[in-house]
Design a protein around this motif. Structure first.
Motif, PDB file in Angstrom:
ATOM      1  N   TRP A  29       0.826  -1.205   0.000  1.00 16.53           N
ATOM      2  CA  TRP A  29       0.000   0.000   0.000  1.00 16.53           C
ATOM      3  C   TRP A  29       0.868   1.267   0.000  1.00 16.53           C
ATOM      4  CZ3 TRP A  29      -1.414   3.538   4.134  1.00 16.53           C
ATOM      5  CH2 TRP A  29      -2.453   4.394   3.776  1.00 16.53           C
ATOM      6  N   ALA A  30       1.962   1.246   0.769  1.00 22.24           N
ATOM      7  CA  ALA A  30       2.792   2.442   0.892  1.00 22.24           C
ATOM      8  C   ALA A  30       3.786   2.606  -0.256  1.00 22.24           C
ATOM      9  CB  ALA A  30       3.554   2.408   2.215  1.00 22.24           C
ATOM     10  N   LEU A  31       4.387   1.507  -0.719  1.00 28.60           N
ATOM     11  CA  LEU A  31       5.490   1.639  -1.669  1.00 28.60           C
ATOM     12  C   LEU A  31       5.306   0.858  -2.963  1.00 28.60           C
ATOM     13  CD1 LEU A  31       8.319   1.336   0.981  1.00 28.60           C
ATOM     14  CD2 LEU A  31       7.474   3.436  -0.064  1.00 28.60           C
ATOM     15  N   GLY A  32       4.301   0.023  -3.049  1.00 29.92           N
ATOM     16  CA  GLY A  32       4.053  -0.715  -4.285  1.00 29.92           C
ATOM     17  C   GLY A  32       4.444  -2.182  -4.187  1.00 29.92           C
ATOM     18  N   TRP A  33       4.266  -2.874  -5.311  1.00 24.97           N
ATOM     19  CA  TRP A  33       4.457  -4.309  -5.311  1.00 24.97           C
ATOM     20  C   TRP A  33       5.919  -4.723  -5.189  1.00 24.97           C
ATOM     21  CZ3 TRP A  33       7.289  -6.687  -9.113  1.00 24.97           C
ATOM     22  CH2 TRP A  33       7.547  -5.952 -10.253  1.00 24.97           C
ATOM     23  N   VAL A  34       6.845  -3.879  -5.604  1.00 24.47           N
ATOM     24  CA  VAL A  34       8.270  -4.205  -5.463  1.00 24.47           C
ATOM     25  C   VAL A  34       8.649  -4.260  -3.983  1.00 24.47           C
ATOM     26  CG1 VAL A  34      10.612  -3.457  -5.979  1.00 24.47           C
ATOM     27  CG2 VAL A  34       8.831  -3.226  -7.708  1.00 24.47           C
ATOM     28  N   ALA A  35       8.140  -3.310  -3.217  1.00 23.90           N
ATOM     29  CA  ALA A  35       8.407  -3.315  -1.775  1.00 23.90           C
ATOM     30  C   ALA A  35       7.759  -4.521  -1.113  1.00 23.90           C
ATOM     31  CB  ALA A  35       7.904  -2.029  -1.144  1.00 23.90           C
ATOM     32  N   ALA A  36       6.558  -4.893  -1.563  1.00 24.77           N
ATOM     33  CA  ALA A  36       5.890  -6.066  -1.008  1.00 24.77           C
ATOM     34  C   ALA A  36       6.705  -7.330  -1.280  1.00 24.77           C
ATOM     35  CB  ALA A  36       4.478  -6.199  -1.571  1.00 24.77           C
ATOM     36  N   LEU A  37       7.257  -7.446  -2.483  1.00 22.25           N
ATOM     37  CA  LEU A  37       8.108  -8.594  -2.799  1.00 22.25           C
ATOM     38  C   LEU A  37       9.381  -8.592  -1.952  1.00 22.25           C
ATOM     39  CD1 LEU A  37       7.815  -8.879  -6.677  1.00 22.25           C
ATOM     40  CD2 LEU A  37       6.837 -10.383  -4.948  1.00 22.25           C
ATOM     41  N   ALA A  38       9.917  -7.411  -1.699  1.00 20.03           N
ATOM     42  CA  ALA A  38      11.103  -7.315  -0.847  1.00 20.03           C
ATOM     43  C   ALA A  38      10.788  -7.763   0.578  1.00 20.03           C
ATOM     44  CB  ALA A  38      11.645  -5.885  -0.853  1.00 20.03           C
ATOM     45  N   VAL A  39       9.622  -7.392   1.086  1.00 17.98           N
ATOM     46  CA  VAL A  39       9.214  -7.812   2.428  1.00 17.98           C
ATOM     47  C   VAL A  39       9.032  -9.325   2.475  1.00 17.98           C
ATOM     48  CG1 VAL A  39       7.370  -7.671   4.147  1.00 17.98           C
ATOM     49  CG2 VAL A  39       8.226  -5.595   3.086  1.00 17.98           C
ATOM     50  N   VAL A  40       8.450  -9.897   1.422  1.00 18.97           N
ATOM     51  CA  VAL A  40       8.279 -11.353   1.361  1.00 18.97           C
ATOM     52  C   VAL A  40       9.636 -12.046   1.372  1.00 18.97           C
ATOM     53  CG1 VAL A  40       7.528 -13.257  -0.118  1.00 18.97           C
ATOM     54  CG2 VAL A  40       6.029 -11.311   0.236  1.00 18.97           C
ATOM     55  N   ALA A  41      10.556 -11.579   0.552  1.00 19.05           N
ATOM     56  CA  ALA A  41      11.891 -12.179   0.505  1.00 19.05           C
ATOM     57  C   ALA A  41      12.593 -12.053   1.852  1.00 19.05           C
ATOM     58  CB  ALA A  41      12.714 -11.516  -0.591  1.00 19.05           C
ATOM     59  N   TYR A  42      12.515 -10.880   2.456  1.00 16.69           N
ATOM     60  CA  TYR A  42      13.136 -10.661   3.761  1.00 16.69           C
ATOM     61  C   TYR A  42      12.504 -11.562   4.826  1.00 16.69           C
ATOM     62  CZ  TYR A  42      14.610  -8.266   8.009  1.00 16.69           C
ATOM     63  OH  TYR A  42      15.121  -7.983   9.232  1.00 16.69           O
ATOM     64  N   GLY A  43      11.183 -11.677   4.790  1.00 17.00           N
ATOM     65  CA  GLY A  43      10.490 -12.506   5.771  1.00 17.00           C
ATOM     66  C   GLY A  43      10.827 -13.981   5.634  1.00 17.00           C
ATOM     67  N   LEU A  44      10.916 -14.464   4.408  1.00 21.96           N
ATOM     68  CA  LEU A  44      11.279 -15.866   4.204  1.00 21.96           C
ATOM     69  C   LEU A  44      12.711 -16.147   4.642  1.00 21.96           C
ATOM     70  CD1 LEU A  44       9.543 -16.575   0.790  1.00 21.96           C
ATOM     71  CD2 LEU A  44       8.809 -17.293   3.066  1.00 21.96           C
ATOM     72  N   LEU A  45      13.612 -15.224   4.333  1.00 22.50           N
ATOM     73  CA  LEU A  45      15.003 -15.375   4.766  1.00 22.50           C
ATOM     74  C   LEU A  45      15.104 -15.347   6.285  1.00 22.50           C
ATOM     75  CD1 LEU A  45      18.054 -15.485   4.014  1.00 22.50           C
ATOM     76  CD2 LEU A  45      18.000 -12.990   4.159  1.00 22.50           C
ATOM     77  N   LEU A  46      14.419 -14.400   6.898  1.00 28.05           N
ATOM     78  CA  LEU A  46      14.458 -14.276   8.353  1.00 28.05           C
ATOM     79  C   LEU A  46      13.847 -15.499   9.026  1.00 28.05           C
ATOM     80  CD1 LEU A  46      15.328 -12.275  10.549  1.00 28.05           C
ATOM     81  CD2 LEU A  46      13.011 -11.383  10.523  1.00 28.05           C
ATOM     82  N   SER A  47      12.736 -16.013   8.495  1.00 26.75           N
ATOM     83  CA  SER A  47      12.127 -17.191   9.107  1.00 26.75           C
ATOM     84  C   SER A  47      13.020 -18.419   8.973  1.00 26.75           C
ATOM     85  CB  SER A  47      10.754 -17.464   8.502  1.00 26.75           C
ATOM     86  OG  SER A  47      10.870 -17.848   7.155  1.00 26.75           O
ATOM     87  N   ALA A  48      13.755 -18.523   7.874  1.00 30.71           N
ATOM     88  CA  ALA A  48      14.689 -19.639   7.707  1.00 30.71           C
ATOM     89  C   ALA A  48      15.820 -19.544   8.726  1.00 30.71           C
ATOM     90  CB  ALA A  48      15.238 -19.658   6.293  1.00 30.71           C
ATOM     91  N   ILE A  49      16.307 -18.334   8.964  1.00 36.03           N
ATOM     92  CA  ILE A  49      17.386 -18.145   9.938  1.00 36.03           C
ATOM     93  C   ILE A  49      16.884 -18.424  11.345  1.00 36.03           C
ATOM     94  CG2 ILE A  49      18.886 -16.410  11.000  1.00 36.03           C
ATOM     95  CD1 ILE A  49      19.151 -15.152   8.206  1.00 36.03           C
ATOM     96  N   ILE A  50      15.707 -17.920  11.687  1.00 36.74           N
ATOM     97  CA  ILE A  50      15.161 -18.120  13.028  1.00 36.74           C
ATOM     98  C   ILE A  50      14.860 -19.584  13.271  1.00 36.74           C
ATOM     99  CG2 ILE A  50      13.130 -17.678  14.476  1.00 36.74           C
ATOM    100  CD1 ILE A  50      13.160 -14.829  13.443  1.00 36.74           C
ATOM    101  N   ASP A  51      14.383 -20.298  12.259  1.00 41.68           N
ATOM    102  CA  ASP A  51      14.075 -21.707  12.420  1.00 41.68           C
ATOM    103  C   ASP A  51      15.332 -22.508  12.739  1.00 41.68           C
ATOM    104  OD1 ASP A  51      12.314 -23.884  12.457  1.00 41.68           O
ATOM    105  OD2 ASP A  51      12.892 -24.427  10.414  1.00 41.68           O
ATOM    106  N   VAL A  52      16.459 -22.081  12.210  1.00 44.34           N
ATOM    107  CA  VAL A  52      17.712 -22.801  12.450  1.00 44.34           C
ATOM    108  C   VAL A  52      18.278 -22.485  13.833  1.00 44.34           C
ATOM    109  CG1 VAL A  52      20.108 -23.021  11.677  1.00 44.34           C
ATOM    110  CG2 VAL A  52      18.267 -22.949  10.010  1.00 44.34           C
ATOM    111  N   ILE A  53      18.162 -21.252  14.297  1.00 51.36           N
ATOM    112  CA  ILE A  53      18.817 -20.858  15.542  1.00 51.36           C
ATOM    113  C   ILE A  53      17.853 -20.667  16.706  1.00 51.36           C
ATOM    114  CG2 ILE A  53      20.743 -19.779  14.360  1.00 51.36           C
ATOM    115  CD1 ILE A  53      19.427 -17.063  14.970  1.00 51.36           C
ATOM    116  N   SER A  54      16.599 -21.063  16.567  1.00 51.07           N
ATOM    117  CA  SER A  54      15.616 -20.866  17.633  1.00 51.07           C
ATOM    118  C   SER A  54      15.981 -21.682  18.872  1.00 51.07           C
ATOM    119  CB  SER A  54      14.225 -21.280  17.151  1.00 51.07           C
ATOM    120  OG  SER A  54      13.296 -21.181  18.198  1.00 51.07           O
ATOM    121  N   PRO A  55      15.922 -21.068  20.051  1.00 50.39           N
ATOM    122  CA  PRO A  55      16.257 -21.809  21.273  1.00 50.39           C
ATOM    123  C   PRO A  55      15.141 -22.753  21.717  1.00 50.39           C
ATOM    124  CG  PRO A  55      15.610 -19.591  21.836  1.00 50.39           C
ATOM    125  CD  PRO A  55      15.630 -19.669  20.332  1.00 50.39           C
ATOM    126  N   LEU A  56      13.935 -22.590  21.194  1.00 46.80           N
ATOM    127  CA  LEU A  56      12.818 -23.442  21.587  1.00 46.80           C
ATOM    128  C   LEU A  56      12.579 -24.503  20.525  1.00 46.80           C
ATOM    129  CD1 LEU A  56      10.435 -20.641  22.854  1.00 46.80           C
ATOM    130  CD2 LEU A  56      11.791 -22.203  24.239  1.00 46.80           C
TER     131      LEU A  56
END
Length: 94
Positions: A29-56
């Motif tokens: 809504w704020a920046l367009g579909w390119v920003a939305a794709l960037a958020v998706v890519a960042y979120g998938l990368l971050l979730s992969a990292i958190i899944d590997v190093i999660s203490p729980l």
């Protein structure tokens, strides 16, 4: 499994998924579909990292620990419990 992984972990997972969807919508809504794709890519990368190093541990990891411990037991009755645990795991889809 509740002793190995607290119940609020499920609610935390759903909350983080909801916030992820909201952040994608806000970026679009704020920046367009390119920003939305960037958020998706960042979120998938971050979730992969958190899944590997999660203490729980995840539910599947807890089930793996319980199943391997029961299968390693020398008592046949205890080894039968591994089949029950596997059935519970399949029933709950984990």
């Amino acid at each position: 499994m509740l002793l190995l992984t607290p119940g609020w972990m499920g609610a935390l997972g759903w909350t983080s998924s909801l916030l992820f969807v909201i952040s994608i919508a806000a970026a679009w809504w704020a920046l367009g579909w390119v920003a939305a794709l960037a958020v998706v890519a960042y979120g998938l990368l971050l979730s992969a990292i958190i899944d590997v190093i999660s203490p729980l541990p995840t539910y599947s990891h807890c089930f793996n620990i319980v199943e391997s411990t029961l299968k390693a037991a020398s008592n046949p009755t205890v080894r039968d419990l591994a089949d029950r645990v596997h059935a519970i795991r399949v029933h709950h889809g984990r």
